[in-house]
Design an enzyme around this catalytic site. Structure first.
Site, short mmCIF file in Angstrom:
data_model
loop_
_atom_site.label_atom_id
_atom_site.label_comp_id
_atom_site.label_asym_id
_atom_site.label_seq_id
_atom_site.Cartn_x
_atom_site.Cartn_y
_atom_site.Cartn_z
N HIS A 182 -9.57 2.13 0.49
CA HIS A 182 -9.76 1.22 1.30
C HIS A 182 -10.99 1.19 2.48
O HIS A 182 -10.77 0.89 3.71
CB HIS A 182 -8.52 1.03 2.06
CG HIS A 182 -7.85 -0.39 2.49
ND1 HIS A 182 -8.46 -0.99 3.46
CD2 HIS A 182 -6.73 -0.85 2.01
CE1 HIS A 182 -7.85 -2.18 3.68
NE2 HIS A 182 -7.09 -2.16 2.82
N GLU A 201 -11.64 -3.91 -2.62
CA GLU A 201 -10.58 -2.97 -3.30
C GLU A 201 -10.36 -3.13 -4.72
O GLU A 201 -9.91 -4.17 -5.06
CB GLU A 201 -9.30 -2.81 -2.54
CG GLU A 201 -9.52 -3.05 -1.07
CD GLU A 201 -8.28 -3.51 -0.19
OE1 GLU A 201 -6.98 -3.35 -0.77
OE2 GLU A 201 -8.47 -4.17 0.71
N HIS A 258 0.92 -1.32 0.01
CA HIS A 258 0.01 0.06 -0.06
C HIS A 258 0.75 1.37 -0.01
O HIS A 258 0.52 2.19 0.82
CB HIS A 258 -0.97 0.05 1.32
CG HIS A 258 -2.07 -1.19 1.35
ND1 HIS A 258 -2.42 -1.58 0.05
CD2 HIS A 258 -2.56 -1.55 2.11
CE1 HIS A 258 -3.36 -2.52 0.31
NE2 HIS A 258 -3.64 -2.47 1.63
C1 BGC Z 1 -4.51 -6.46 2.32
C2 BGC Z 1 -4.22 -7.08 3.59
C3 BGC Z 1 -4.12 -5.95 4.62
C4 BGC Z 1 -4.98 -4.71 4.92
C5 BGC Z 1 -4.48 -3.94 5.62
C6 BGC Z 1 -5.75 -5.23 2.61
O1 BGC Z 1 -5.82 -4.55 1.45
O2 BGC Z 1 -5.15 -7.40 1.40
O3 BGC Z 1 -3.45 -8.01 3.48
O4 BGC Z 1 -3.81 -6.44 6.02
O5 BGC Z 1 -5.28 -4.08 3.38
O6 BGC Z 1 -5.24 -3.44 6.79
#
Ligand code: BGC
Length: 353
Positions: free
Chosen positions: A182, A318, A108
């Protein structure tokens, strides 16, 4: 009657920068709160079958809570949503190294991704939608990514209870980009309840199995006959505890589905909570969707309105390009060239059934 946007002070960051909150409302009574820190949707109300509006996204009550640690609640994710193996990728033979903030991988956008920067906000003219335009310019080399990247994310709340999200980005140097949103949904509006009874549908014949570190192996696997088959609506909890190596690796669902009919703006997923009647549809032009069932929520983070967020108390849908695409030649490209703007669009639409 027209849609409306109001602005208020939300707080100060540790560096003393002010963060504003914008409240978008439509004529039905849907309200979405967005803060300029991370472009985070802190609250989003949706009606139940009796017309009661309630917040249906996980978030915090104050800026200080977001600053002291959030699992990306409601945030814009960039420059790269999802994981990049070992935080490394190449462009034209040059290797780039990113933070391995999700050991051993990059996740991310790194240590300070787009979820933790302050976005510049401007408001679109009032009319049949409440429009908030957020812009952030990421300097060349920020978080290890090449090129100066200017991103614009437009949140557009319409009078049919849809939030249309437009992503746009331009670069001055060849780079990679994969933006997403998210939000964690719990359609019950009661965050002390788990999401296991909510029914999800994903229009995908295949998904991407992952290795032990949640990086796609490269295989596209048929969902047919597996717990990953959501072609017809299914309670999230129905198969989540089935003995299955992929479910074990994700501690539940934490995978990217290969959405059918890539190349068009089409309906790809929905979610439904029978008791309240809340129904959510997801429409996008993206090739993939990460369906994450809040498997890392463990009852330690303070919940909106009191209590804590328990295991699987929210799910994310997402929309995005596939994880680790820069290292996987068979996946649709995430490379962005100067003069060729990146565009992506996703709509989340609410109704009752
Ligand atoms: C991911 C998870 C991650 C989370 C963060 C998601 O987009 O796929 O693996 O722990 O984001 O909170």
């Amino acid at each position: 009657m027209k849609t409306n946007i109001t602005k208020s002070a939300y707080g100060l960051t540790a560096a003393g920068d002010s963060v504003e909150k914008y409240t978008l409302s439509n004529t039905n009574g849907m309200k979405i709160d967005v803060i300029t820190y991370g472009g985070i949707i802190t609250s989003w109300t949706a009606p139940d079958k009796d017309g009661n509006y309630k917040n249906i996204v996980l978030g915090y009550d104050s800026l200080s809570q977001y600053l002291s640690g959030s699992p990306y609640f409601g945030a814009i994710i960039g420059r790269y949503g999802n994981r990049i193996a070992n935080g490394k990728f190449q462009l034209d033979g040059q290797e780039y190294t990113l933070a391995t903030n999700n050991d051993p991988n990059h996740l991310h956008g790194g240590e300070v991704g787009f979820d933790k920067v302050i976005w510049e906000a401007s408001v679109g003219s009032p009319g049949d939608a409440a429009v908030l335009i957020l812009t952030y310019t990421s300097p060349d080399g920020e978080e290890g990514y090449p090129g100066k990247l200017t991103s614009t994310v437009t949140y557009r709340l319409t009078n049919d209870d849809a939030l249309e999200i437009d992503y746009m980005a331009t670069t001055d140097q060849k780079t990679i980009v994969n933006l997403t949103q998210h939000s964690y949904f719990n359609l019950s509006g009661d965050f002390s309840q788990s999401i296991l009874d909510q029914k999800v549908r994903i229009l995908a014949d295949e998904y991407l199995p992952v290795d032990e570190t949640l990086i796609p192996t490269g295989e596209k696997r048929k969902v047919e006959g597996t717990p990953f088959d959501f072609k017809v609506p299914k309670a999230i909890g129905q198969d989540i505890e089935v003995e299955n190596e992929q479910l074990k690796r994700g501690n539940g669902y934490d995978h990217c589905w290969v959405l059918n009919d890539h190349g068009s703006f089409r309906k790809v997923a929905s979610a439904y909570h029978e008791e309240t009647g809340r129904f959510l549809e997801v429409i996008t032009n993206e090739p993939g969707i990460q369906f994450y069932t809040g498997n890392f929520l463990d009852g330690t983070l303070p919940a909106y309105g009191g209590g804590t967020y328990g295991f699987r108390s929210g799910f994310c849908l997402e929309t995005q390009h596939f994880p680790d695409s820069p290292n996987q030649k068979e996946f649709p490209s995430v490379t962005l060239e100067p003069g060729q703007p990146y565009r992506s669009k996703t709509t989340y639409r609410f109704s009752v059934k």
